[in-house]
Design a protein around this motif. Structure first.
Motif, PDB file in Angstrom:
ATOM      1  N   ASN A 120      -7.494  14.632  34.166  1.00  0.00           N
ATOM      2  CA  ASN A 120      -7.566  14.347  32.734  1.00  0.00           C
ATOM      3  C   ASN A 120      -6.488  13.385  32.255  1.00  0.00           C
ATOM      4  N   SER A 121      -6.891  12.400  31.474  1.00  0.00           N
ATOM      5  CA  SER A 121      -5.939  11.416  30.950  1.00  0.00           C
ATOM      6  C   SER A 121      -4.896  12.072  30.056  1.00  0.00           C
ATOM      7  N   GLY A 122      -5.325  13.054  29.253  1.00  0.00           N
ATOM      8  CA  GLY A 122      -4.383  13.747  28.383  1.00  0.00           C
ATOM      9  C   GLY A 122      -3.311  14.477  29.158  1.00  0.00           C
ATOM     10  N   VAL A 123      -3.670  15.013  30.315  1.00  0.00           N
ATOM     11  CA  VAL A 123      -2.687  15.664  31.180  1.00  0.00           C
ATOM     12  C   VAL A 123      -1.733  14.614  31.744  1.00  0.00           C
ATOM     13  N   ALA A 124      -2.261  13.467  32.111  1.00  0.00           N
ATOM     14  CA  ALA A 124      -1.432  12.406  32.692  1.00  0.00           C
ATOM     15  C   ALA A 124      -0.334  11.955  31.747  1.00  0.00           C
ATOM     16  N   THR A 125      -0.623  11.932  30.453  1.00  0.00           N
ATOM     17  CA  THR A 125       0.384  11.472  29.498  1.00  0.00           C
ATOM     18  C   THR A 125       1.642  12.329  29.531  1.00  0.00           C
ATOM     19  N   GLN A 126       1.499  13.596  29.951  1.00  0.00           N
ATOM     20  CA  GLN A 126       2.646  14.502  30.002  1.00  0.00           C
ATOM     21  C   GLN A 126       3.297  14.552  31.390  1.00  0.00           C
ATOM     22  N   MET A 127       2.719  13.853  32.346  1.00  0.00           N
ATOM     23  CA  MET A 127       3.247  13.885  33.710  1.00  0.00           C
ATOM     24  C   MET A 127       3.978  12.601  34.091  1.00  0.00           C
ATOM     25  N   GLN A 128       3.552  11.492  33.502  1.00  0.00           N
ATOM     26  CA  GLN A 128       4.015  10.180  33.961  1.00  0.00           C
ATOM     27  C   GLN A 128       5.537  10.035  33.974  1.00  0.00           C
ATOM     28  N   GLN A 129       6.184  10.407  32.875  1.00  0.00           N
ATOM     29  CA  GLN A 129       7.631  10.218  32.792  1.00  0.00           C
ATOM     30  C   GLN A 129       8.377  11.098  33.785  1.00  0.00           C
ATOM     31  N   VAL A 130       7.852  12.290  34.030  1.00  0.00           N
ATOM     32  CA  VAL A 130       8.486  13.197  34.996  1.00  0.00           C
ATOM     33  C   VAL A 130       8.518  12.534  36.374  1.00  0.00           C
ATOM     34  N   PHE A 131       7.403  11.969  36.781  1.00  0.00           N
ATOM     35  CA  PHE A 131       7.337  11.310  38.081  1.00  0.00           C
ATOM     36  C   PHE A 131       8.157  10.020  38.102  1.00  0.00           C
ATOM     37  N   ALA A 132       8.127   9.274  37.004  1.00  0.00           N
ATOM     38  CA  ALA A 132       8.868   8.016  36.950  1.00  0.00           C
ATOM     39  C   ALA A 132      10.367   8.243  37.086  1.00  0.00           C
ATOM     40  N   THR A 133      10.865   9.296  36.433  1.00  0.00           N
ATOM     41  CA  THR A 133      12.290   9.608  36.503  1.00  0.00           C
ATOM     42  C   THR A 133      12.725   9.905  37.931  1.00  0.00           C
ATOM     43  N   ALA A 134      11.821  10.471  38.719  1.00  0.00           N
ATOM     44  CA  ALA A 134      12.126  10.837  40.110  1.00  0.00           C
ATOM     45  C   ALA A 134      11.674   9.782  41.108  1.00  0.00           C
ATOM     46  N   ASN A 135      11.148   8.648  40.604  1.00  0.00           N
ATOM     47  CA  ASN A 135      10.631   7.580  41.479  1.00  0.00           C
ATOM     48  C   ASN A 135       9.575   8.097  42.452  1.00  0.00           C
ATOM     49  N   LEU A 136       8.735   9.016  41.966  1.00  0.00           N
ATOM     50  CA  LEU A 136       7.689   9.605  42.798  1.00  0.00           C
ATOM     51  C   LEU A 136       6.342   8.994  42.420  1.00  0.00           C
ATOM     52  N   VAL A 137       5.663   8.412  43.397  1.00  0.00           N
ATOM     53  CA  VAL A 137       4.407   7.727  43.119  1.00  0.00           C
ATOM     54  C   VAL A 137       3.312   8.720  42.737  1.00  0.00           C
ATOM     55  N   GLN A 138       2.497   8.307  41.777  1.00  0.00           N
ATOM     56  CA  GLN A 138       1.371   9.096  41.293  1.00  0.00           C
ATOM     57  C   GLN A 138       0.151   8.189  41.262  1.00  0.00           C
ATOM     58  N   ILE A 139      -0.933   8.614  41.910  1.00  0.00           N
ATOM     59  CA  ILE A 139      -2.170   7.830  41.900  1.00  0.00           C
ATOM     60  C   ILE A 139      -3.302   8.720  41.429  1.00  0.00           C
ATOM     61  N   SER A 140      -3.883   8.389  40.279  1.00  0.00           N
ATOM     62  CA  SER A 140      -5.001   9.184  39.779  1.00  0.00           C
ATOM     63  C   SER A 140      -6.326   8.572  40.216  1.00  0.00           C
ATOM     64  N   PRO A 141      -7.229   9.404  40.713  1.00  0.00           N
ATOM     65  CA  PRO A 141      -8.563   8.929  41.059  1.00  0.00           C
ATOM     66  C   PRO A 141      -9.520   8.950  39.869  1.00  0.00           C
ATOM     67  N   ALA A 142      -9.046   9.440  38.708  1.00  0.00           N
ATOM     68  CA  ALA A 142      -9.976   9.744  37.629  1.00  0.00           C
ATOM     69  C   ALA A 142      -9.535   9.322  36.236  1.00  0.00           C
ATOM     70  N   ASN A 143      -8.262   9.152  35.968  1.00  0.00           N
ATOM     71  CA  ASN A 143      -7.805   8.787  34.624  1.00  0.00           C
ATOM     72  C   ASN A 143      -8.355   7.424  34.222  1.00  0.00           C
ATOM     73  N   THR A 144      -8.871   7.318  33.009  1.00  0.00           N
ATOM     74  CA  THR A 144      -9.444   6.044  32.579  1.00  0.00           C
ATOM     75  C   THR A 144      -8.891   5.519  31.261  1.00  0.00           C
ATOM     76  N   ALA A 145      -8.020   6.278  30.579  1.00  0.00           N
ATOM     77  CA  ALA A 145      -7.452   5.822  29.310  1.00  0.00           C
ATOM     78  C   ALA A 145      -6.602   4.569  29.554  1.00  0.00           C
ATOM     79  N   PRO A 146      -6.896   3.457  28.897  1.00  0.00           N
ATOM     80  CA  PRO A 146      -6.193   2.193  29.157  1.00  0.00           C
ATOM     81  C   PRO A 146      -4.681   2.270  28.948  1.00  0.00           C
ATOM     82  N   GLU A 147      -4.225   3.054  27.957  1.00  0.00           N
ATOM     83  CA  GLU A 147      -2.805   3.078  27.627  1.00  0.00           C
ATOM     84  C   GLU A 147      -1.928   3.635  28.743  1.00  0.00           C
ATOM     85  N   LEU A 148      -2.505   4.359  29.670  1.00  0.00           N
ATOM     86  CA  LEU A 148      -1.715   4.926  30.760  1.00  0.00           C
ATOM     87  C   LEU A 148      -1.073   3.849  31.620  1.00  0.00           C
ATOM     88  N   THR A 149      -1.750   2.736  31.770  1.00  0.00           N
ATOM     89  CA  THR A 149      -1.204   1.637  32.576  1.00  0.00           C
ATOM     90  C   THR A 149      -0.789   0.434  31.741  1.00  0.00           C
TER      91      THR A 149
END
Length: 412
Positions: A120-149
């Motif tokens: 879910n894109s809405g879930v991704a919005t709450q995960m992105q910064q957590v992973f970015a802070t730790a330099n941990l790569v995240q690849i979604s097979p399903a998120n489609t909301a344009p603002e995520l990228t």
């Protein structure tokens, strides 16, 4: 795709238990190379986050097992010499807050070098910064909301928010427009009623459909919203029926739309319901029954069963009797996990995991390019897939049948 999203490619509690961090893996920072005494090599964990129970679980499980098959194939083929891949799956229940907690848990696991998900894109919005802070790569097979990228102002100025976030699914900008084009020019529909579930994925998709349908010469004669979990749509159905609409576009997941279409047809409004990849699952048809006949969805890529490279994957999924739906995002999840695996192969040499492995994996994923199950896998400067293929599916004789595949260029 996908939201509560999702937006079509995570893992059950039983598998998660088997994939928990092994105490023998140790810490990279301490100089321990993550030795796993049971295999005589280094264990690298790929995290998976998706709704494995409750809302959206049918598609969420497809993500889980897509990643699992990729890890199994890598181990069988010794894709990265000296490395054994394991999957650690966490259930976000399609809830953003839970997804954020899962992201924190995965970051804390020193052996995790990449994450597949969420749905879910809405879930991704709450995960992105957590992973970015730790330099941990995240690849979604399903998120489609344009603002995520492409950032919140993506329609006027695209800016990538997080360099650690990638996706193998194309965006709603293209998916919503592709649907609008097919509705207006393929189905020759003139009047659309548009409904969404007020979530990131659904509302965004509906907004883009409205804009592009009007630019294609159609008219949006009514709009409305529903809440996640709603089951009584009688008032909405009356509005749609009385509006004179010849098509209903729904932005959201299958959980609500499968009930909405049944109540709509039962009320005598025999117009098709058209939605995005959040509806593209056999569960939609099973629940709606005959009312689903003629309904449509768009989904990312081309039909999995038409891709020669995906045949072995589909056969394996069926042979293992894995639950969930592989057809929506399974292949995209496999490709996301494979991108992480290939990146690890660039970073981990002779079983030795460098202290900055996570950062190096992010850089390696950005440069990746290979032929995946869903097509060519590579990422642009925003972390978006370069594969822009989309497909319209329609329910015909109780099954989703592809009716058009192609790409879409938004009208300005």
């Amino acid at each position: 795709m996908i939201v509560r999203q999702r937006s079509l490619i995570a893992i059950t509690a039983a598998l998660a238990a088997g994939a928990l961090t092994l105490t023998a893996c140790g810490s990279r920072d301490s100089g321990d190379n993550g030795s796993d005494s049971s295999s005589g090599g280094t264990t690298v964990v790929i995290g998976v986050d998706a709704p494995l129970t409750g809302q959206n679980s049918a598609t969420g499980l497809g993500l889980q097992y897509g990643a699992q098959i990729a890890a199994d194939d890598a181990n069988k083929n010794k894709t990265v010499p000296g490395v054994t891949f394991k999957v650690k799956a966490l259930d976000d229940k399609a809830l953003p807050a839970t997804g954020q907690q899962n992201a924190t848990q995965l970051v804390a696991d020193d052996t995790v070098l990449g994450v597949v998900g969420p749905l879910n894109s809405g879930v991704a919005t709450q995960m992105q910064q957590v992973f970015a802070t730790a330099n941990l790569v995240q690849i979604s097979p399903a998120n489609t909301a344009p603002e995520l990228t492409q950032g919140k102002n993506w329609q006027t100025k695209k800016t990538r928010p997080y360099k650690t976030y990638f996706r193998t699914a194309t965006t709603d900008e293209l998916q919503g427009g592709f649907a609008a084009d097919y509705a207006a020019n393929g189905l020759k529909k003139k009047k659309a009623y548009v409904v969404d579930d007020k979530q990131t994925y659904g509302a965004g998709l509906a907004k883009i459909f409205k804009e592009q349908f009007a630019k294609q010469g159609g008219k949006v004669i009514g709009t409305d919203h529903v809440n996640v979990g709603d089951r009584d749509f009688s008032t909405l159905v009356t509005k749609i029926k009385n509006s004179g609409a010849d098509i209903l576009y729904y932005g959201g997941q299958y959980d609500e739309s499968q009930i909405l279409t049944k109540q709509l047809k039962d009320a005598g409004a025999n117009i098709p319901l058209f939605g995005g990849d959040g509806m593209f699952t056999p569960t939609y048809i099973k629940t709606a029954g005959k009312a689903a006949e003629g309904d449509l969805v768009t989904s990312i890529g081309v039909p999995v069963d038409t891709l020669p490279a995906a045949k072995t994957f589909v056969d394996t999924y069926k042979a293992k009797k894995y639950p969930g739906d592989y057809g929506t995002y399974g292949a995209y999840s496999y490709d996301a996990a494979t991108a992480i695996i290939k990146a690890v192969g660039q970073v981990v040499k002779d079983g030795k995991v460098p202290s900055d492995a996570r950062t190096q994996v992010v850089d390696a994923v950005q440069k990746t390019s290979f032929d995946g199950l869903s097509g060519k896998i590579s990422f642009d400067e925003y972390g978006d897939t370069t594969n822009k293929q989309l497909t319209v599916y329609q329910v015909t004789n109780g099954e989703w049948k592809s009716v058009k595949s192609g790409t879409f260029e938004p009208k300005n």
